[in-house]
Motif scaffolding. Sequence first.
Motif, PDB file in Angstrom:
ATOM      1  N   ASP A  67     -24.887  60.089   5.531  1.00  0.00           N
ATOM      2  CA  ASP A  67     -23.713  59.502   6.190  1.00  0.00           C
ATOM      3  C   ASP A  67     -24.066  58.684   7.431  1.00  0.00           C
ATOM      4  N   ALA A  68     -24.988  59.184   8.267  1.00  0.00           N
ATOM      5  CA  ALA A  68     -25.336  58.460   9.497  1.00  0.00           C
ATOM      6  C   ALA A  68     -26.003  57.123   9.171  1.00  0.00           C
ATOM      7  N   THR A  69     -26.867  57.119   8.167  1.00  0.00           N
ATOM      8  CA  THR A  69     -27.521  55.867   7.760  1.00  0.00           C
ATOM      9  C   THR A  69     -26.489  54.901   7.195  1.00  0.00           C
ATOM     10  N   TYR A  70     -25.591  55.404   6.366  1.00  0.00           N
ATOM     11  CA  TYR A  70     -24.548  54.562   5.778  1.00  0.00           C
ATOM     12  C   TYR A  70     -23.687  53.930   6.867  1.00  0.00           C
ATOM     13  N   LYS A  71     -23.261  54.739   7.815  1.00  0.00           N
ATOM     14  CA  LYS A  71     -22.400  54.229   8.891  1.00  0.00           C
ATOM     15  C   LYS A  71     -23.132  53.163   9.718  1.00  0.00           C
ATOM     16  N   ALA A  72     -24.384  53.436  10.074  1.00  0.00           N
ATOM     17  CA  ALA A  72     -25.151  52.463  10.863  1.00  0.00           C
ATOM     18  C   ALA A  72     -25.401  51.187  10.058  1.00  0.00           C
ATOM     19  N   LEU A  73     -25.751  51.347   8.783  1.00  0.00           N
ATOM     20  CA  LEU A  73     -26.061  50.169   7.960  1.00  0.00           C
ATOM     21  C   LEU A  73     -24.834  49.303   7.721  1.00  0.00           C
ATOM     22  N   THR A  74     -23.691  49.913   7.420  1.00  0.00           N
ATOM     23  CA  THR A  74     -22.494  49.102   7.193  1.00  0.00           C
ATOM     24  C   THR A  74     -22.046  48.406   8.485  1.00  0.00           C
ATOM     25  N   ASP A  75     -22.238  49.062   9.627  1.00  0.00           N
ATOM     26  CA  ASP A  75     -21.937  48.416  10.902  1.00  0.00           C
ATOM     27  C   ASP A  75     -22.903  47.242  11.131  1.00  0.00           C
ATOM     28  N   PHE A  76     -24.177  47.470  10.874  1.00  0.00           N
ATOM     29  CA  PHE A  76     -25.193  46.424  10.984  1.00  0.00           C
ATOM     30  C   PHE A  76     -24.817  45.230  10.104  1.00  0.00           C
ATOM     31  N   GLN A  77     -24.468  45.502   8.859  1.00  0.00           N
ATOM     32  CA  GLN A  77     -24.105  44.426   7.929  1.00  0.00           C
ATOM     33  C   GLN A  77     -22.859  43.685   8.404  1.00  0.00           C
ATOM     34  N   SER A  78     -21.848  44.418   8.798  1.00  0.00           N
ATOM     35  CA  SER A  78     -20.593  43.816   9.244  1.00  0.00           C
ATOM     36  C   SER A  78     -20.800  42.918  10.460  1.00  0.00           C
ATOM     37  N   ASN A  79     -21.604  43.382  11.409  1.00  0.00           N
ATOM     38  CA  ASN A  79     -21.847  42.618  12.633  1.00  0.00           C
ATOM     39  C   ASN A  79     -22.714  41.383  12.415  1.00  0.00           C
ATOM     40  N   ARG A  80     -23.301  41.245  11.250  1.00  0.00           N
ATOM     41  CA  ARG A  80     -24.164  40.099  10.967  1.00  0.00           C
ATOM     42  C   ARG A  80     -23.618  39.222   9.844  1.00  0.00           C
ATOM     43  N   GLY A  81     -22.366  39.429   9.496  1.00  0.00           N
ATOM     44  CA  GLY A  81     -21.723  38.598   8.485  1.00  0.00           C
ATOM     45  C   GLY A  81     -22.209  38.863   7.065  1.00  0.00           C
ATOM     46  N   LEU A  82     -22.759  40.034   6.840  1.00  0.00           N
ATOM     47  CA  LEU A  82     -23.222  40.410   5.507  1.00  0.00           C
ATOM     48  C   LEU A  82     -22.165  41.272   4.837  1.00  0.00           C
ATOM     49  N   GLN A  83     -22.242  41.388   3.527  1.00  0.00           N
ATOM     50  CA  GLN A  83     -21.333  42.279   2.820  1.00  0.00           C
ATOM     51  C   GLN A  83     -21.630  43.710   3.251  1.00  0.00           C
ATOM     52  N   ALA A  84     -20.650  44.371   3.840  1.00  0.00           N
ATOM     53  CA  ALA A  84     -20.828  45.722   4.383  1.00  0.00           C
ATOM     54  C   ALA A  84     -20.628  46.755   3.284  1.00  0.00           C
ATOM     55  N   ASP A  85     -21.606  46.830   2.379  1.00  0.00           N
ATOM     56  CA  ASP A  85     -21.513  47.732   1.236  1.00  0.00           C
ATOM     57  C   ASP A  85     -22.471  48.919   1.323  1.00  0.00           C
ATOM     58  N   GLY A  86     -23.288  48.959   2.380  1.00  0.00           N
ATOM     59  CA  GLY A  86     -24.221  50.071   2.536  1.00  0.00           C
ATOM     60  C   GLY A  86     -25.426  50.006   1.617  1.00  0.00           C
ATOM     61  N   ILE A  87     -25.615  48.876   0.967  1.00  0.00           N
ATOM     62  CA  ILE A  87     -26.749  48.694   0.063  1.00  0.00           C
ATOM     63  C   ILE A  87     -27.703  47.675   0.677  1.00  0.00           C
TER      64      ILE A  87
END
Length: 121
Positions: A67-87
């Motif tokens: 969960d912590a990795t997913y939350k950090a990764l989707t935030d990372f993706q969202s803040n960089r204009g990437l699809q925030a899918d956790g993949i």
Amino acid sequence: MSKNLFQRGAVAAGAAFLAVTVFGGVAHADPGVAYIKPSQHSQAVSCVQQGLRDAGYNIDVDGKYGDATYKALTDFQSNRGLQADGIVGPKTGDRLYYDYLAKSQNVVQIEACGYLIPTTR
């Protein structure tokens, strides 16, 4: 004699390639590198977690995609204009690897992660 020269040349060429790869910072994932997804447990996940830490996220580097990795990764993706899918596919991999991991000055991290994270290069 010519066989010996050929062997020396092949060894020298191999050594030169290795030196450029290791010290030139040109490591990259093979086209067949699998995407990194939730619930995985691997060295590739550790690379993603380290990239996220390098980007300022306070998460453990334990190789377990929870969960912590997913939350950090989707935030990372969202803040960089990437699809925030956790993949972690090639676009997210590019941002993690080239923007953070490759700039870390940690040669072991750069080399290992360069072959484990999918990238476009």
